[in-house]
Enzyme design. Structure first.
Site, PDB file in Angstrom:
ATOM      1  CB  CYS B 136      15.619   8.259 -20.371  1.00 23.77           C
ATOM      2  SG  CYS B 136      16.362   8.600 -18.765  1.00 23.77           S
ATOM      3  CB  CYS B 139      19.226   7.435 -19.323  1.00 24.71           C
ATOM      4  SG  CYS B 139      17.882   7.044 -18.231  1.00 24.71           S
ATOM      5  CG  ASP B 140      19.783   7.641 -23.064  1.00 27.40           C
ATOM      6  OD1 ASP B 140      20.390   6.934 -22.229  1.00 27.40           O
ATOM      7  OD2 ASP B 140      18.713   7.317 -23.585  1.00 27.40           O
TER       8      ASP B 140
END
Lengths: 109, 318
Positions: B136, B139-140
């Protein structure tokens, strides 16, 4: 829905509130720009109510508090770490279901 | 033990499930949508959706899903936040055992279980998940400011996410096992014009390597098996998807080799009263717009099925 059972913890409070906590503590490392983090928010809220008095449920916003996630080598969110007696005893990454998180807390009780 | 009964259960709250829920709720079918997290679907991890009609300025995946959920709830869709432990779909009554011990029954079901990123299944991938291996970018990505990272894959998702990661990383190496990208032309043009993105062609990742602090490098195998080590602190894998079909009775549901469910044009599966919609279906193209379309068709088909097979309960909305 947010509730006041979830403890929001900052970098400077982490030692006192989580590491020194007498109760086992589930910490949700999250950020406002992370969709999966927001998707499990209501699950975290429910857990905080269900385990009130038995375990603490805390959240660390990694945007505002970069030191703590750095210390635990977190490079992905949501990451949930279970702390017991100041030690990280269990860790899970990703938007998992409630049953998995309950199992993680129950193991640490 | 009493079980709560509904006319229709929808499994999964992504674009297919929420659209099915919208249509079913508007048709006054007593419907319950079961989903393990509050907002759902692979769309969640998309930073910006630029191809969903009506959103001319683009929309974040999360916002789009939130809007779809609100839309369905406005017409009374009921939702339950729970995981399903067991499915019994073969008889006229469909039965769902939830992880919290509850049992739900229904006259019909729409399976919108969706799919999840496929794993490469190489050494180190699992060990370093969340410590440098990611699925992701939204997200990261911010954890890789000014670092050198890799993206594995050559489809739309891989290239779109590589472009998103240029906001954070210093250099992104796209590793692709073929000599050209599968991604749509507009994405290819943007990626080739981006200085931070480099391409390594005809190459596979053999292992993720690292130490206590996480990922340190990738072991690559190029043309003729020539191995090389690429130093990176993170690797984002976008090599396709696999169906969330683990608990489904695959022996009686027709499916393709990869485990995606076969349906007819009306979204009916091989089992009476069981419909499927969205990414869990066997199909060539998986887009948000056709997941939503599947959901609408499945709800209309389920409504028709309920009228035919359960005519007496057809106006029992709660």
């Amino acid at each position: 829905m947010a509730n006041d059972k979830v403890v929001h913890v900052s970098d400077s409070e982490f030692e006192n509130k989580v590491i020194a906590s007498k109760l086992p503590c589930l910490v949700d490392f999250w950020a406002p720009w992370c969709g999966p983090c927001k998707s499990i928010g209501p699950v975290i809220d429910e857990l905080a109510v269900e385990y009130d008095g038995k375990a603490m449920v805390a959240k660390v916003n990694v945007d505002d508090n970069p030191a703590t996630p750095g210390k635990f080598g977190i490079r992905a969110i949501p990451t949930l770490i279970m702390f017991k007696n100041g030690e990280a005893v269990d860790q899970i990454t990703g938007a998992v279901g409630k049953a998995q998180l309950q199992a993680m807390i129950d193991k640490a009780l | 033990m009493s079980a709560s009964h509904y006319q229709l259960v929808i499994v999964g709250g992504g674009p297919a499930g929420l659209t099915a829920g919208l249509y079913a709720a508007r048709a006054r079918i007593n419907t319950l949508l079961i989903e393990k997290t509050a907002v759902s679907g692979q769309v969640l991890v998309t930073e910006r959706v630029d191809n969903y009609p009506g959103f001319a300025d683009g929309v974040s995946g999360y916002e789009l899903m939130e809007k779809m959920a609100l839309h369905a709830e406005r017409f009374g869709l009921q939702k339950k936040l729970a995981g399903i432990a067991e499915f019994a779909l073969e008889g006229p009554e469909k039965r769902f055992s939830l992880e919290n011990g509850e049992t739900i029954t229904a006259d019909a079901v729409i399976l919108c279980n969706g799919a999840r990123p496929r794993k490469l299944n190489i050494p180190g991938e699992r060990e370093f998940a969340g410590r440098g291996v990611s699925y992701c970018a939204t997200c990261d990505g911010p954890f890789y400011r000014n670092q050198e990272i890799a993206v594995v894959g050559g489809g739309n998702t891989a290239i779109q996410e590589a472009l998103h990661l240029t906001k954070f990383a210093q250099k992104i190496t796209v590793i692709h096992r073929r000599s050209e990208l599968r991604a749509t032309k507009i994405l290819q043009e943007r990626a080739f014009a981006e200085e931070k993105i480099e391409f390594v062609w005809n190459t596979q990742v053999k292992a993720v390597q690292g130490g206590k602090s996480g990922v340190e490098s990738l072991l690559l195998s190029g043309e003729g098996g020539a191995e090389q080590v690429l130093p990176v602190t993170g690797v984002f894998m976008f090599i396709g998807i696999q169906p969330n079909n683990e608990l489904l009775p695959l022996e009686v549901l027709e499916h393709d080799q990869a485990g995606f469910l076969h349906t007819d044009e009306a979204m009916a599966t091989a089992l009476p009263g069981v419909f499927a919609a969205g990414d869990i279906r066997s199909k060539k193209f998986r887009q948000i717009v056709n997941a939503a379309s599947d959901g609408a068709v499945a709800a209309l088909s389920a409504g028709h099925y309920l009228e035919q097979h359960f005519p007496n309960t057809s106006d029992k909305s709660s």
